[in-house]
Structure formats: structure tokens, C-alpha cells
Scaffold this motif. Structure first.
Motif, PDB file in Angstrom:
ATOM      1  N   LEU A 128     -37.373 -17.092 -45.149  1.00 16.20           N
ATOM      2  CA  LEU A 128     -37.617 -17.319 -46.712  1.00 16.20           C
ATOM      3  C   LEU A 128     -38.676 -18.182 -46.894  1.00 16.20           C
ATOM      4  CD1 LEU A 128     -36.117 -17.595 -49.385  1.00 16.20           C
ATOM      5  CD2 LEU A 128     -34.973 -19.809 -48.619  1.00 16.20           C
ATOM      6  N   HIS A 129     -39.273 -19.104 -46.121  1.00 13.58           N
ATOM      7  CA  HIS A 129     -40.596 -19.781 -46.273  1.00 13.58           C
ATOM      8  C   HIS A 129     -41.551 -18.821 -46.383  1.00 13.58           C
ATOM      9  CE1 HIS A 129     -38.390 -23.461 -45.845  1.00 13.58           C
ATOM     10  NE2 HIS A 129     -39.333 -24.122 -46.133  1.00 13.58           N
ATOM     11  N   LEU A 161     -39.260 -12.345 -55.763  1.00 16.71           N
ATOM     12  CA  LEU A 161     -38.296 -12.788 -54.463  1.00 16.71           C
ATOM     13  C   LEU A 161     -37.119 -13.498 -55.187  1.00 16.71           C
ATOM     14  CD1 LEU A 161     -37.817 -13.220 -51.509  1.00 16.71           C
ATOM     15  CD2 LEU A 161     -39.048 -15.394 -51.742  1.00 16.71           C
ATOM     16  N   SER A 162     -35.806 -12.872 -54.785  1.00 15.95           N
ATOM     17  CA  SER A 162     -34.614 -13.696 -55.138  1.00 15.95           C
ATOM     18  C   SER A 162     -33.810 -14.221 -54.000  1.00 15.95           C
ATOM     19  CB  SER A 162     -33.593 -12.698 -56.132  1.00 15.95           C
ATOM     20  OG  SER A 162     -34.549 -12.592 -57.254  1.00 15.95           O
ATOM     21  N   LEU A 163     -32.914 -14.970 -54.058  1.00 14.78           N
ATOM     22  CA  LEU A 163     -32.055 -15.358 -53.063  1.00 14.78           C
ATOM     23  C   LEU A 163     -30.645 -15.458 -53.605  1.00 14.78           C
ATOM     24  CD1 LEU A 163     -31.733 -17.061 -50.273  1.00 14.78           C
ATOM     25  CD2 LEU A 163     -31.581 -19.023 -51.379  1.00 14.78           C
ATOM     26  N   GLU A 221     -39.014 -15.926 -60.545  1.00 16.04           N
ATOM     27  CA  GLU A 221     -39.591 -16.127 -62.002  1.00 16.04           C
ATOM     28  C   GLU A 221     -39.224 -17.000 -62.701  1.00 16.04           C
ATOM     29  OE1 GLU A 221     -35.739 -12.919 -62.280  1.00 16.04           O
ATOM     30  OE2 GLU A 221     -37.223 -13.610 -60.699  1.00 16.04           O
ATOM     31  N   HIS A 222     -38.184 -17.785 -62.270  1.00 13.78           N
ATOM     32  CA  HIS A 222     -37.640 -19.061 -63.046  1.00 13.78           C
ATOM     33  C   HIS A 222     -38.594 -20.174 -62.862  1.00 13.78           C
ATOM     34  CE1 HIS A 222     -34.677 -22.210 -64.222  1.00 13.78           C
ATOM     35  NE2 HIS A 222     -34.307 -21.206 -65.020  1.00 13.78           N
ATOM     36  N   GLU A 230     -37.529 -24.473 -50.936  1.00 12.71           N
ATOM     37  CA  GLU A 230     -36.464 -25.405 -50.968  1.00 12.71           C
ATOM     38  C   GLU A 230     -35.691 -25.388 -52.293  1.00 12.71           C
ATOM     39  OE1 GLU A 230     -39.323 -26.031 -49.771  1.00 12.71           O
ATOM     40  OE2 GLU A 230     -38.909 -26.583 -47.683  1.00 12.71           O
ATOM     41  N   ASP A 231     -36.668 -25.352 -53.545  1.00  9.41           N
ATOM     42  CA  ASP A 231     -35.993 -25.088 -54.794  1.00  9.41           C
ATOM     43  C   ASP A 231     -35.158 -23.817 -54.928  1.00  9.41           C
ATOM     44  OD1 ASP A 231     -37.324 -27.431 -55.739  1.00  9.41           O
ATOM     45  OD2 ASP A 231     -39.139 -26.368 -56.696  1.00  9.41           O
ATOM     46  N   MET A 232     -35.770 -22.687 -54.255  1.00  9.57           N
ATOM     47  CA  MET A 232     -35.060 -21.570 -54.215  1.00  9.57           C
ATOM     48  C   MET A 232     -33.597 -21.944 -53.937  1.00  9.57           C
ATOM     49  SD  MET A 232     -36.068 -17.702 -53.193  1.00  9.57           S
ATOM     50  CE  MET A 232     -36.938 -17.650 -54.754  1.00  9.57           C
ATOM     51  N   VAL A 233     -33.347 -22.483 -52.528  1.00  5.26           N
ATOM     52  CA  VAL A 233     -32.112 -22.684 -51.805  1.00  5.26           C
ATOM     53  C   VAL A 233     -31.197 -23.711 -52.846  1.00  5.26           C
ATOM     54  CG1 VAL A 233     -30.866 -24.040 -50.110  1.00  5.26           C
ATOM     55  CG2 VAL A 233     -32.942 -22.401 -49.704  1.00  5.26           C
ATOM     56  N   TYR A 234     -31.967 -24.748 -53.340  1.00  5.99           N
ATOM     57  CA  TYR A 234     -31.353 -25.638 -54.241  1.00  5.99           C
ATOM     58  C   TYR A 234     -30.683 -25.051 -55.530  1.00  5.99           C
ATOM     59  CZ  TYR A 234     -30.441 -29.596 -57.379  1.00  5.99           C
ATOM     60  OH  TYR A 234     -30.065 -30.722 -58.058  1.00  5.99           O
ATOM     61  N   TRP A 235     -31.332 -24.258 -56.239  1.00  4.72           N
ATOM     62  CA  TRP A 235     -31.020 -23.590 -57.346  1.00  4.72           C
ATOM     63  C   TRP A 235     -30.002 -22.643 -57.251  1.00  4.72           C
ATOM     64  CZ3 TRP A 235     -31.078 -27.101 -61.239  1.00  4.72           C
ATOM     65  CH2 TRP A 235     -32.143 -28.050 -61.461  1.00  4.72           C
ATOM     66  N   ALA A 236     -30.084 -21.892 -56.081  1.00  2.89           N
ATOM     67  CA  ALA A 236     -29.136 -20.764 -55.913  1.00  2.89           C
ATOM     68  C   ALA A 236     -27.885 -21.481 -55.481  1.00  2.89           C
ATOM     69  CB  ALA A 236     -29.698 -19.912 -54.705  1.00  2.89           C
TER      70      ALA A 236
END
Length: 392
Positions: free
Chosen positions: A231-232, A245-247, A343-344, A351-357
Motif C-alpha cells: 500500500l505504501h 488508487l483505491s482501498l 481522488e478524495h 495511513e489516511d487511506m486506511v483510516y478513511w476506508a
């Protein structure tokens, strides 16, 4: 990698998997930890001696005696053997064998068909990349199958590649005419096949060891460590090259009740079934992982949030329409899913991607489960502490 018939066994009092793999990639035959197990050491020494004997056989067959092969060819054989040393990446070994044998023998075409164990997906520790499956289908070449190749084939010679009782694959050479090399020096070509077999055997062992360290033992999906590494890396690539990129974060609904009502063995079966569904839905470029007890995630490169939603809905329907039947009791295992994409405006790091997902996943849970929510569905409010916004 020196031109000597010797192999190195490294012995260390502090064995470390990553360091050991670096040593093996550098040419060390194997690594043993202290205190030494005499039986294991003896077996390893015998395997090393056998490896050296193969090397000697190549040198012997390459001698420039009367009626033997030209000196330049003998040098090429030795170079081929040494070129295999230290190569542990499956794709690299496969390409090296094909290119070298084709050049060495003057064949029009060389095919290397690998068994399923060697052609499955694996995780490459050195480059932190997932290697996708090879095409399992092997094309047997002839003039009718390729009209662009005008000249008919003159001969075909093949070698089974194996290590002990383990079948590794098949090496096939095609020639325009009856090949003098194939006829007069078949024994030498057998030594080439033997060297290729030894290299592929090392690749198989290495691949198995790396995959054991990279995959979750129950489900076979990649584990949390690999998930975090990939992911990183993917996030950095997305930022650098400006691609999406999406999670997708997933969690089984009411999974505790499955364990409580049917037992943990049934729970394990459900986890395996869900993992298979996730792996089937994921594309070749995606990375599905088990990141917790009943928590999963899929990294989706080159995918925006709308496209991720389509994949998530496909997975949701598969599980919702596939009931489990345990001891006569039927039930459906649903999942809740959360999506976050680059895109958000809130996603500024991995880390933000994991948090918001995860926040989107929690919203799906609160709104009834068996649902999909994305970061854009979250109501935002000014945050305290270290985040500019917080889930309200």
C-alpha cells in the motif's frame, strides 16, 4: 559466483529471514542457524556435493577433446552454468534459461513450461512486488500455427526438468533443420537441462519460503505486513505518476455469532470461503489481504472510487447469494465494505487511506450491514487533535 566448483553454507547465531534471503540471492547455497543440527548439516552437505558434481559434469562435457564441441561453445556452457548462480526470481530465471539456451544452441524457438508450483503467484521479497500467474497454457509451435513463420521446422528436442521426484517442467527446443548439436552433443544438452533443473529447484524452495512469510496461513491471502508494504509503495507511485488508487476495507458481519453457534472450525471454513470469493473477484493487478481476524482489504491500483464500488458490489452479491449449510442449519455470511481513494481531498497518505476506508466501513456497519460506503458518504466536521476533519 567465482569460477570454482564450490558452494558456501552460511552459519549464523542470529538467523534473520530477510538477511538469509539476501545471502542466498548473493550466491550462498543455504543458511543454517546455531546450534547446528548434525543430521540437517549432513543432509545439506550431501546436497551441496551433488550440486558440485553437476558443475564438474558440465566442465567435463565441455572439454575440448577430439570430436568434442568447439572451445567457444564450451566456454558458453560454463558461462551459462555460472549465470544461473544466485538467481532466485522465477521470471528472471525463466528468461535467462530461454535466452541462453536459444543463443547457445542456435534454436529457432525455446519453450520452458513450468509446473503449477512454479507458475503460481508469489511475492518477491527483494523488490516488494507481487508476481502474477504465468499463462498455464503451453503453445506447441509449428508452421501451421504461425503463418508468419514461412520455413517448416526440421527437428524438436525436449527435456524433462526435475529435482529428485519433483517434476519442475519441460524444456523444448525447435530447430530449422536437423541440429548437429542436438544429435552429437545430446549428453551436453542433458547437463544444460540438469543445471536448469537445479536452478529451478532453488527457485521453488525460495518461492515457498518467501510465500510462507508473506501469506496468511489460514486463507492463503497476503498478510498484514505485505499489505502495508504494498500500500505504501502503490500510494507513492500513484502520487508520483498521478494515477488513481483505491482501498477496499472489508469486515464480516456478525462473525462472532458464527463462532459461538457453530464453533471455531466452522468459523475457519467461512473465513476460507470468503477469502476465495475475494481472490476470485480481485483482478490480477490487485492485492487482496487478510489484515485481522475477520477483516480483509483489497488494494486496487489504477482504480477510482466508482470503479472500486463496482467490484465491491460484485463481491457483496456473490456472498449474499451463496448460503452456508452447516449441520442442516443454513445461513448467509454478509460483509460490510468501505472505500477510500486518492481522488478524495482527505486522503494525503497511505495511513489516511486506511483510516478513511475504515471510517466508511464503520458507517456501513451502522447503517445496517451488508452494505458499501465510501469516504464521500461520510459527514465531515472540524476535528480536534491532529486531523483537519473527523468522522461525525
Amino acid at each position: 559466483r567465482l569460477d570454482i566448483p564450490a558452494q558456501v553454507i552460511a552459519v549464523t547465531g542470529e538467523p534473520d529471514f530477510g538477511r538469509a534471503m539476501d545471502w542466498v540471492a548473493g550466491g550462498v547455497f543455504n543458511v543454517l542457524g546455531k546450534p547446528l543440527d548434525e543430521t540437517r548439516l549432513r543432509r545439506l552437505v550431501m546436497a551441496t556435493v551433488e550440486h558440485c558434481e553437476t558443475f564438474k559434469a558440465v566442465l567435463k562435457s565441455a572439454k575440448d577433446d577430439a570430436g568434442a564441441m568447439p572451445f567457444e561453445l564450451s566456454r558458453s556452457l560454463v558461462s551459462f552454468y555460472h549465470g544461473l548462480a544466485g538467481r532466485l526470481d522465477r521470471a528472471d530465471v525463466k528468461k535467462y534459461i530461454i535466452d541462453s539456451v536459444k543463443k547457445l544452441c542456435g534454436a529457432r524457438r525455446v519453450e520452458l513450461s513450468l509446473t503449477e508450483e512454479l507458475s503460481g503467484s508469489s511475492y518477491c521479497l527483494e523488490t516488494n512486488t507481487v508476481i502474477l500467474n504465468d499463462d498455464p497454457a503451453r503453445v506447441y509451435f509449428d508452421a501451421s500455427q504461425a503463418p508468419a513463420m514461412k520455413k517448416p521446422l526440421g527437428s524438436r528436442i525436449s527435456f524433462d526438468l526435475h529435482s529428485g521426484d519433483q517434476m519442475l517442467g519441460e524444456l523444448i527446443l525447435y530447430f530449422d533443420q536437423q541440429s548437429d548439436l542436438a544429435i552429437r552433443h545430446r549428453e551436453t544438452l542433458l547437463e544444460v537441462a540438469s543445471a536448469a533443473s537445479a536452478a529451478l529447484s532453488s527457485v521453488a524452495k525460495y518461492q515457498k519460503a518467501v510465500n510462507m512469510a508473506a501469506r496468511d496461513s489460514l486463507t492463503g491471502l497476503y498478510n498484514r505486513r505485505i499489505f502495508s508494504e504494498v500500500l505504501h509503495r502503490e500510494f507513492a507511485q500513484a502520487q508520483r505518476h498521478n494515477f488513481d488508487l483505491s482501498l477496499l476495507s472489508l469486515d464480516l458481519d456478525h462473525f462472532k455469532s458464527v463462532n459461538d453457534n457453530f464453533g471455531h472450525q466452522t468459523g475457519d471454513k467461512v473465513l476460507k470461503a470468503v477469502a476465495r470469493a475475494i481472490a476470485d473477484v480481485a483482478r490480477g493487478s490487485d492485492l487482496p489481504a487478510r489484515v485481522g481476524g475477520e477483516e480483509f482489504a483489497i488494494i486496487l491500483p489504477h482504480t477510482n472510487q466508482d470503479q472500486a464500488y463496482v467490484l465491491a458490489e460484485r463481491l457483496r452479491k456473490i456472498l449474499a447469494e451463496s448460503p452456508f449449510n452447516i449441520s442442516g442449519a443454513a445461513f448467509r455470511q454478509t460483509i460490510s465494505q468501505g472505500i477510500a481513494g486518492t481522488e478524495h481531498f482527505m486522503v494525503k497518505s497511505a495511513e489516511d487511506m486506511v483510516y478513511w476506508a475504515d471510517q466508511a466501513l464503520y458507517l456501513a456497519k451502522r447503517e445496517g450491514r451488508d452494505a458499501i460506503r465510501s469516504v464521500t458518504d461520510l459527514p465531515m466536521a472540524p476535528a480536534m487533535k491532529d486531523r483537519p476533519y473527523a468522522f461525525q
